[in-house]
Design a protein around this motif. Structure first.
Motif, PDB file in Angstrom:
ATOM      1  N   HIS A  33       0.925  -1.299   0.174  1.00  0.00           N
ATOM      2  CA  HIS A  33      -0.068  -0.090  -0.084  1.00  0.00           C
ATOM      3  C   HIS A  33       0.894   1.137  -0.008  1.00  0.00           C
ATOM      4  O   HIS A  33       1.624   1.364   0.998  1.00  0.00           O
ATOM      5  CB  HIS A  33      -1.042  -0.075   1.047  1.00  0.00           C
ATOM      6  CG  HIS A  33      -2.028  -0.880   0.891  1.00  0.00           C
ATOM      7  ND1 HIS A  33      -2.063  -2.324   1.009  1.00  0.00           N
ATOM      8  CD2 HIS A  33      -3.573  -0.511   0.897  1.00  0.00           C
ATOM      9  CE1 HIS A  33      -3.213  -2.676   0.700  1.00  0.00           C
ATOM     10  NE2 HIS A  33      -4.228  -1.552   0.729  1.00  0.00           N
ATOM     11  N   GLU A  43      -5.183   6.744   6.472  1.00  0.00           N
ATOM     12  CA  GLU A  43      -5.315   5.192   5.940  1.00  0.00           C
ATOM     13  C   GLU A  43      -6.256   5.370   4.727  1.00  0.00           C
ATOM     14  O   GLU A  43      -6.288   4.704   3.764  1.00  0.00           O
ATOM     15  CB  GLU A  43      -6.145   4.473   6.957  1.00  0.00           C
ATOM     16  CG  GLU A  43      -5.330   3.657   7.882  1.00  0.00           C
ATOM     17  CD  GLU A  43      -4.371   2.852   7.128  1.00  0.00           C
ATOM     18  OE1 GLU A  43      -5.018   1.642   6.651  1.00  0.00           O
ATOM     19  OE2 GLU A  43      -3.058   2.834   7.388  1.00  0.00           O
ATOM     20  N   TRP A  44      -7.347   6.225   4.660  1.00  0.00           N
ATOM     21  CA  TRP A  44      -8.121   6.735   3.437  1.00  0.00           C
ATOM     22  C   TRP A  44      -7.922   8.179   3.072  1.00  0.00           C
ATOM     23  O   TRP A  44      -8.446   9.103   3.679  1.00  0.00           O
ATOM     24  CB  TRP A  44      -9.620   6.397   3.812  1.00  0.00           C
ATOM     25  CG  TRP A  44     -10.059   4.950   3.990  1.00  0.00           C
ATOM     26  CD1 TRP A  44      -9.407   3.785   3.648  1.00  0.00           C
ATOM     27  CD2 TRP A  44     -11.331   4.463   4.105  1.00  0.00           C
ATOM     28  NE1 TRP A  44      -9.997   2.664   3.810  1.00  0.00           N
ATOM     29  CE2 TRP A  44     -11.275   3.195   4.176  1.00  0.00           C
ATOM     30  CE3 TRP A  44     -12.719   5.088   4.209  1.00  0.00           C
ATOM     31  CZ2 TRP A  44     -12.376   2.278   4.144  1.00  0.00           C
ATOM     32  CZ3 TRP A  44     -13.746   4.300   4.440  1.00  0.00           C
ATOM     33  CH2 TRP A  44     -13.591   2.888   4.423  1.00  0.00           C
ATOM     34  N   HIS A  83      -8.181   4.496  -2.672  1.00  0.00           N
ATOM     35  CA  HIS A  83      -9.604   5.105  -2.796  1.00  0.00           C
ATOM     36  C   HIS A  83      -9.306   6.483  -3.264  1.00  0.00           C
ATOM     37  O   HIS A  83     -10.359   7.249  -3.534  1.00  0.00           O
ATOM     38  CB  HIS A  83     -10.236   4.943  -1.545  1.00  0.00           C
ATOM     39  CG  HIS A  83     -10.481   3.426  -0.994  1.00  0.00           C
ATOM     40  ND1 HIS A  83     -10.504   2.571  -1.953  1.00  0.00           N
ATOM     41  CD2 HIS A  83     -10.369   3.146   0.156  1.00  0.00           C
ATOM     42  CE1 HIS A  83     -10.647   1.384  -1.260  1.00  0.00           C
ATOM     43  NE2 HIS A  83     -10.733   1.652   0.217  1.00  0.00           N
ATOM     44  N   ASP A 165     -10.875  -4.444  -4.533  1.00  0.00           N
ATOM     45  CA  ASP A 165     -11.455  -4.068  -3.203  1.00  0.00           C
ATOM     46  C   ASP A 165     -12.785  -3.899  -3.464  1.00  0.00           C
ATOM     47  O   ASP A 165     -13.619  -3.214  -4.490  1.00  0.00           O
ATOM     48  CB  ASP A 165     -10.860  -2.681  -2.895  1.00  0.00           C
ATOM     49  CG  ASP A 165     -10.748  -2.384  -1.495  1.00  0.00           C
ATOM     50  OD1 ASP A 165     -12.003  -2.892  -0.874  1.00  0.00           O
ATOM     51  OD2 ASP A 165      -9.924  -1.996  -0.892  1.00  0.00           O
ATOM     52  N   ASP A 276      -5.884 -12.059   4.307  1.00  0.00           N
ATOM     53  CA  ASP A 276      -5.159 -10.656   4.032  1.00  0.00           C
ATOM     54  C   ASP A 276      -4.628 -10.134   5.372  1.00  0.00           C
ATOM     55  O   ASP A 276      -5.678 -10.196   6.253  1.00  0.00           O
ATOM     56  CB  ASP A 276      -5.727  -9.726   3.097  1.00  0.00           C
ATOM     57  CG  ASP A 276      -7.187  -9.305   3.580  1.00  0.00           C
ATOM     58  OD1 ASP A 276      -7.832 -10.080   4.406  1.00  0.00           O
ATOM     59  OD2 ASP A 276      -7.564  -8.438   3.083  1.00  0.00           O
ATOM     60  N   TRP A 283      -2.734  -0.161   6.786  1.00  0.00           N
ATOM     61  CA  TRP A 283      -2.195  -0.711   5.485  1.00  0.00           C
ATOM     62  C   TRP A 283      -1.419   0.157   4.906  1.00  0.00           C
ATOM     63  O   TRP A 283      -0.336  -0.217   4.160  1.00  0.00           O
ATOM     64  CB  TRP A 283      -3.585  -0.804   4.534  1.00  0.00           C
ATOM     65  CG  TRP A 283      -4.550  -1.899   4.880  1.00  0.00           C
ATOM     66  CD1 TRP A 283      -5.792  -1.531   5.703  1.00  0.00           C
ATOM     67  CD2 TRP A 283      -4.451  -3.202   4.623  1.00  0.00           C
ATOM     68  NE1 TRP A 283      -6.266  -2.858   5.868  1.00  0.00           N
ATOM     69  CE2 TRP A 283      -5.607  -3.931   5.193  1.00  0.00           C
ATOM     70  CE3 TRP A 283      -3.640  -3.969   3.902  1.00  0.00           C
ATOM     71  CZ2 TRP A 283      -5.671  -5.250   5.180  1.00  0.00           C
ATOM     72  CZ3 TRP A 283      -3.703  -5.706   3.876  1.00  0.00           C
ATOM     73  CH2 TRP A 283      -4.836  -6.098   4.574  1.00  0.00           C
TER      74      TRP A 283
HETATM   75  C1  FUL Z   1      -9.873  -2.398   2.100  1.00  0.00           C
HETATM   76  C2  FUL Z   1      -9.589  -0.869   2.208  1.00  0.00           C
HETATM   77  O1  FUL Z   1     -10.465   0.016   2.350  1.00  0.00           O
HETATM   78  C3  FUL Z   1      -8.020  -0.607   2.884  1.00  0.00           C
HETATM   79  O2  FUL Z   1      -7.826   0.502   2.676  1.00  0.00           O
HETATM   80  C4  FUL Z   1      -7.116  -1.449   2.501  1.00  0.00           C
HETATM   81  O3  FUL Z   1      -7.163  -1.391   1.003  1.00  0.00           O
HETATM   82  C5  FUL Z   1      -7.871  -3.134   2.257  1.00  0.00           C
HETATM   83  C6  FUL Z   1      -6.834  -4.083   1.749  1.00  0.00           C
HETATM   84  O4  FUL Z   1      -8.955  -3.198   1.848  1.00  0.00           O
HETATM   85  O5  FUL Z   1     -11.251  -2.413   1.669  1.00  0.00           O
END
Ligand code: FUL
Length: 448
Positions: A33, A43-44, A83, A165, A276, A283
């Motif tokens: 990431h 994170e987002w 995102h 995702d 995962d 992440w």
């Molecule tokens: C999630 C994402 O919202 C996280 O940020 C990350 O990428 C994870 C692997 O999947 O849905």
């Protein structure tokens, strides 16, 4: 009347594709990431980050690959776009990319080339949720997304895994998007037919249901098509999945492929689970976070690669563009531990011998060690190319003095089941299959 025999026979013969078999053999691979969040400590991302924030001055993807290889991982999946919508490659379809960043480097290209140089596989994550694109929430976004996916599928060499995702939030105009998943699958099959596709519900590899690296007690590869509807190309999402009635089962730790859970399914599909987790709490890289303990990572390895699933371990590059030294150390420790514990097969590759039928079992096998040895683990593998069949088993050992000990009881085996099993002076390993869906084919019984 419900034809149970017919159902069992069907369940025993749900077979994997070549690409699924290949992926199970790859087993352990990395996630990276990387993006504006690495610099903003989020994170987002919000989608309105200035491209100039992305400035990894010491970017060196060869360093990533070396660290990943030291853990024994055989591939790397890069977040080409998260995102926030920022692209790590100079996409023709947006200005929100590396081309307007101070480094102006094509990170996807550098990463793909470093993986090729290092002899590991390369894959991509392209977030469907895009908080930057003005098209998000309209039909045009589906065109935009397909264009971006096509760039990644056609300009960066062979991809082993494409990660989708499921997250679907609001875009900059406050609207949500209806994703056209099937059109993405088509593009991948066309341009990268060997790549596996990951999504919550398949088609090739399904989500385990959590991001903490926690596997189910039994991770079956044969599961109801209502839960893995993308693997069921005939029907797509079924009525049960549409109504969300199975969400609870999917998101819980219920053994979704076990007999009580598949008995009344609409159909069955082959879709192994991917476990995962990130090496750190987040992440993305955050200076203050520390990598998880070696014990936790190794135990996750045993309950993923060692439990009929694959394991994607996220290793986030820093704001300098390097894998954090703390993670470099932990990855090497993990690789060393895996190699120390699980590489010297004490059976020396002896083939499992099938024993005559016994009234208490559906099948019985034994493997003899060339000379008595102390063991810590037993590894079992079914020939899943023909289907996954073992429902439950008991393991014992016979020592060099003729004593039989143990009595570990397990459920699903599948591609690989690693059982911690400490015993001294072992001469023979005995496998009793106590329930199975059909003729059991054991490919290997190993001891470490
Ligand atoms: C999630 C994402 O919202 C996280 O940020 C990350 O990428 C994870 C692997 O999947 O849905």
């Amino acid at each position: 009347m419900y034809d149970f025999r017919k159902f069992l026979d069907e369940a025993a013969h749900v077979r994997p594709s070549q690409r699924q078999l290949r992926m199970l053999d790859i087993g352990f691979y990395a996630f990276a990431h990387f993006g504006p969040n690495t610099f903003t400590d989020r994170e987002w991302g919000l989608g309105n980050e200035d491209e100039k924030c992305f400035n990894p001055v010491d970017l060196d993807c060869d360093q990533w690959v070396e660290a990943i290889k030291s853990a024994g991982m055989k591939g790397l999946v890069l977040t080409a776009k998260h995102h926030d919508g920022f692209c790590l490659w100079p996409s023709r379809y947006t200005e929100h990319s590396v081309k307007n960043s101070p480094v102006k480097r094509d990170v996807v290209k550098e990463c793909a080339e470093a993986c090729a140089r290092g002899g590991i596989k390369f894959g991509v994550y392209l977030s469907p949720w895009d908080r930057n694109s003005k098209y998000y929430g309209t039909d045009e976004y589906n065109v935009y997304y397909r264009n971006q996916l096509t760039e990644l599928l056609t300009e960066y060499g062979p991809l082993f895994h494409v990660w989708f995702d499921g997250a679907c939030g609001e875009g900059p105009n406050g609207k949500k998007q209806t994703y056209e998943f099937e059109s993405w699958w088509e593009l991948i099959r066309k341009y990268q037919p060997d790549a596996t596709i990951f999504n919550d519900h398949g088609p090739d590899i399904r989500w385990c249901g959590n991001e903490a690296g926690t596997a189910r007690h039994s991770e079956w590869a044969v599961v109801p098509s209502e839960l893995c509807y993308w693997a069921d190309v005939q029907t797509g999402p079924g009525p049960l999945a549409d109504e969300g009635k199975l969400d609870f089962m999917y998101n819980s730790d219920a053994d979704i492929g076990s007999m009580p859970n598949i008995l009344y399914s609409k159909g069955l599909v082959f879709a192994p689970s991917e476990i995962d987790m990130s090496i750190r709490p987040g992440w993305f890289w955050h200076e203050k976070e520390e990598p998880h303990s070696l014990e936790r990572l190794f135990s996750t390895y045993l309950t993923s690669v060692g439990a009929n699933a694959t394991f994607i371990l996220n290793v986030p590059p820093t704001n300098r563009g390097l894998i954090d030294e703390r993670d470099v150390v932990r990855l090497k420790e993990l690789g060393d531990l895996i190699r120390k514990e699980l590489s010297a097969d004490l059976t020396a590759g002896a083939a499992p011998v099938r024993l005559p039928y016994d009234s208490r079992t559906q099948a019985r096998f034994e493997t003899e060690l060339p000379s008595p040895a102390d063991i810590k683990y037993i590894e079992l593998s079914e020939n899943i190319a023909d289907g996954q069949r073992v429902e439950s088993f008991t393991l014992t050992i016979t020592d060099a003095d003729g004593n039989t000990r143990g009595g570990y009881q397990g459920t699903a085996i599948g591609h690989k089941k690693i059982v911690p099993f400490g015993a001294k002076n072992v001469k023979k390993i005995n496998l009793f299959v106590t329930a199975a869906r059909g003729e059991v084919e054991m490919k290997a019984i190993k001891a470490y």
